[in-house]
Each structure stands twice: as C-alpha cells, then as structure tokens.
Design a protein around this motif. Structure first.
Motif, PDB file in Angstrom:
ATOM      1  N   UNK A  92       2.180  52.966  53.178  1.00 43.10           N
ATOM      2  CA  UNK A  92       3.341  52.095  53.012  1.00 43.10           C
ATOM      3  C   UNK A  92       4.436  52.500  54.005  1.00 43.10           C
ATOM      4  N   UNK A  93       5.124  51.524  54.531  1.00 41.47           N
ATOM      5  CA  UNK A  93       6.214  51.793  55.469  1.00 41.47           C
ATOM      6  C   UNK A  93       7.469  52.235  54.711  1.00 41.47           C
ATOM      7  N   UNK A  94       8.372  52.868  55.432  1.00 39.95           N
ATOM      8  CA  UNK A  94       9.636  53.306  54.826  1.00 39.95           C
ATOM      9  C   UNK A  94      10.407  52.100  54.285  1.00 39.95           C
ATOM     10  N   UNK A  95      10.401  50.984  55.031  1.00 34.94           N
ATOM     11  CA  UNK A  95      11.126  49.799  54.565  1.00 34.94           C
ATOM     12  C   UNK A  95      10.528  49.281  53.257  1.00 34.94           C
ATOM     13  N   UNK A  96       9.208  49.195  53.193  1.00 35.57           N
ATOM     14  CA  UNK A  96       8.543  48.722  51.977  1.00 35.57           C
ATOM     15  C   UNK A  96       8.920  49.604  50.788  1.00 35.57           C
ATOM     16  N   UNK A  97       8.842  50.918  50.957  1.00 38.29           N
ATOM     17  CA  UNK A  97       9.176  51.840  49.859  1.00 38.29           C
ATOM     18  C   UNK A  97      10.639  51.709  49.447  1.00 38.29           C
ATOM     19  N   UNK A  98      11.524  51.473  50.414  1.00 36.15           N
ATOM     20  CA  UNK A  98      12.955  51.365  50.094  1.00 36.15           C
ATOM     21  C   UNK A  98      13.256  50.150  49.220  1.00 36.15           C
ATOM     22  N   UNK A  99      12.381  49.125  49.244  1.00 38.32           N
ATOM     23  CA  UNK A  99      12.593  47.949  48.406  1.00 38.32           C
ATOM     24  C   UNK A  99      12.573  48.300  46.918  1.00 38.32           C
ATOM     25  N   UNK A 100      11.923  49.414  46.570  1.00 34.14           N
ATOM     26  CA  UNK A 100      11.772  49.805  45.169  1.00 34.14           C
ATOM     27  C   UNK A 100      12.752  50.898  44.772  1.00 34.14           C
ATOM     28  N   UNK A 101      13.690  51.197  45.643  1.00 34.29           N
ATOM     29  CA  UNK A 101      14.800  52.114  45.363  1.00 34.29           C
ATOM     30  C   UNK A 101      14.323  53.445  44.768  1.00 34.29           C
ATOM     31  N   UNK A 102      13.306  54.022  45.384  1.00 32.95           N
ATOM     32  CA  UNK A 102      12.811  55.336  44.965  1.00 32.95           C
ATOM     33  C   UNK A 102      11.924  55.320  43.738  1.00 32.95           C
ATOM     34  N   UNK A 103      11.483  54.141  43.304  1.00 38.19           N
ATOM     35  CA  UNK A 103      10.689  54.053  42.076  1.00 38.19           C
ATOM     36  C   UNK A 103       9.315  53.427  42.301  1.00 38.19           C
ATOM     37  N   UNK A 104       8.738  53.565  43.500  1.00 36.18           N
ATOM     38  CA  UNK A 104       7.415  53.007  43.787  1.00 36.18           C
ATOM     39  C   UNK A 104       6.368  53.906  43.142  1.00 36.18           C
ATOM     40  N   UNK A 105       5.570  53.345  42.235  1.00 38.70           N
ATOM     41  CA  UNK A 105       4.595  54.129  41.467  1.00 38.70           C
ATOM     42  C   UNK A 105       3.214  53.506  41.604  1.00 38.70           C
ATOM     43  N   UNK A 106       2.235  54.334  41.968  1.00 41.19           N
ATOM     44  CA  UNK A 106       0.848  53.869  42.067  1.00 41.19           C
ATOM     45  C   UNK A 106       0.060  54.501  40.924  1.00 41.19           C
ATOM     46  N   UNK A 107      -0.463  53.644  40.048  1.00 41.80           N
ATOM     47  CA  UNK A 107      -1.289  54.092  38.929  1.00 41.80           C
ATOM     48  C   UNK A 107      -2.748  54.024  39.331  1.00 41.80           C
ATOM     49  N   UNK A 108      -3.523  54.944  38.817  1.00 38.75           N
ATOM     50  CA  UNK A 108      -4.961  54.926  39.043  1.00 38.75           C
ATOM     51  C   UNK A 108      -5.587  53.881  38.122  1.00 38.75           C
ATOM     52  N   UNK A 109      -6.450  53.028  38.663  1.00 39.54           N
ATOM     53  CA  UNK A 109      -7.133  52.038  37.825  1.00 39.54           C
ATOM     54  C   UNK A 109      -6.439  50.694  37.820  1.00 39.54           C
ATOM     55  N   UNK A 110      -6.568  50.006  36.674  1.00 41.62           N
ATOM     56  CA  UNK A 110      -6.052  48.643  36.540  1.00 41.62           C
ATOM     57  C   UNK A 110      -4.817  48.607  35.659  1.00 41.62           C
ATOM     58  N   UNK A 111      -4.161  47.462  35.658  1.00 41.86           N
ATOM     59  CA  UNK A 111      -3.043  47.260  34.739  1.00 41.86           C
ATOM     60  C   UNK A 111      -3.560  47.396  33.319  1.00 41.86           C
ATOM     61  N   UNK A 112      -2.713  47.807  32.392  1.00 37.67           N
ATOM     62  CA  UNK A 112      -3.162  47.958  31.005  1.00 37.67           C
ATOM     63  C   UNK A 112      -3.803  46.665  30.497  1.00 37.67           C
ATOM     64  N   UNK A 113      -4.774  46.819  29.629  1.00 36.71           N
ATOM     65  CA  UNK A 113      -5.457  45.643  29.097  1.00 36.71           C
ATOM     66  C   UNK A 113      -4.510  44.789  28.263  1.00 36.71           C
ATOM     67  N   UNK A 114      -3.343  45.332  27.931  1.00 39.54           N
ATOM     68  CA  UNK A 114      -2.367  44.570  27.159  1.00 39.54           C
ATOM     69  C   UNK A 114      -1.434  43.770  28.059  1.00 39.54           C
ATOM     70  N   UNK A 115      -1.720  43.766  29.382  1.00 38.31           N
ATOM     71  CA  UNK A 115      -0.913  42.942  30.285  1.00 38.31           C
ATOM     72  C   UNK A 115      -1.139  41.479  29.922  1.00 38.31           C
ATOM     73  N   UNK A 116      -0.090  40.706  30.008  1.00 39.66           N
ATOM     74  CA  UNK A 116      -0.195  39.295  29.626  1.00 39.66           C
ATOM     75  C   UNK A 116       0.790  38.493  30.466  1.00 39.66           C
ATOM     76  N   UNK A 117       0.526  37.226  30.554  1.00 42.38           N
ATOM     77  CA  UNK A 117       1.461  36.334  31.230  1.00 42.38           C
ATOM     78  C   UNK A 117       2.379  35.768  30.166  1.00 42.38           C
TER      79      UNK A 117
END
Length: 147
Positions: A92-117
């Motif tokens: 990820x570029x510095x600009x991309x990371x700065x969009x998340x104001x220091x809170x960019x988090x990468x989780x291993x795997x998929x979104x929780x199965x309780x994700x919903x629209x």
C-alpha cells in the motif's frame, strides 16, 4: 484539499457494496475492495478523484477481475479524470494508508459470517475471537495493523 469517498466490497457481490464507515478501515486477506477518494484542487472548481483497487493476498483471480471491472464501471460514471490504481496487500502507498488516519487493519481470512447488508451498506458485528496484530508505523500517518 482532502475530501470524501468511500470503501466498497467487491468479490462475491455482483456489484460494489458500500462498507459502513465503522468498518471501512478493516480489510480482509481473501477479498478485494475498491476505495474511492475525492478531493478538490483549490484553484479549480471541479472535483478530482482517485480509485484504488486493493487486492488481498488470498483473493481469487475471479475476485480480482470482478474488482477491476467494477472499479472501471465506477470510473466511467465519474465526470472527473480519475486516477485508477491497483494495490496488492503489503504494498500500500503512503497516500492510501493516510486515507485511514492510522487505522488501516488487515484481518486474516474473510469478513465475519455475521456481515450483512443493511441500509445499502455492508456492516459487520465485531469478531468475538481474539487476534494478534503486527503494527507497522511509517510515520506521517501511514500505519497499518496486520493479523
């Protein structure tokens, strides 16, 4: 001047689904996301844009292709000369990371199965499992946490 935008989940969905703001800095290794960043140049009245396609390390070829197609469709709908960028997990570029104001988090795997629209946005309940994260700090707001 920095502006707005949004994070959209791609992959298994046939169209981009907006991710709720509370979850917008959480990315998962087996997904692709499209991030739209809009801004105004002070001398000009028109809004400019950048469209990032973030590709998780465990994404399938189908998910990557789907994200590219969906991001191109987003670009066609925009009236500005948007910049289109593809980023792979870990580069990820510095600009991309700065969009998340220091809170960019990468989780291993998929979104929780309780994700919903809900209300047109992808929402998820907090994971109940404990996780260990490696936090990388580059200064200037470009930090990330990787599970």
């Amino acid at each position: 001047r920095g502006g707005g935008g949004g994070v959209f989940k791609s992959g298994q969905f046939t169209s981009l689904v907006p991710v709720a703001e509370a979850s917008s800095s959480h990315f998962y290794t087996v997904e692709c996301c499209v991030v739209r960043y809009t801004y105004k140049v002070e001398e000009e009245e028109e809004e400019e844009a950048m469209v990032y396609v973030w590709i998780g390390s465990g994404s399938t070829q189908e998910e990557m292709t789907n994200a590219e197609v969906q991001s191109r469709a987003m670009l066609e709908k925009m009236e500005s000369n948007a910049v289109h960028l593809r980023l792979f997990e870990g580069s990820e570029t510095a600009h991309f990371l700065s969009l998340f104001k220091g809170a960019f988090i990468v989780h291993s795997g998929t979104r929780p199965s309780v994700a919903r629209v809900s209300g047109g946005n992808l929402e998820e309940d907090a994971k109940g499992d404990d996780a260990l994260f490696r936090v990388l700090w580059g200064g200037g707001g470009e930090s990330r946490a990787v599970q």
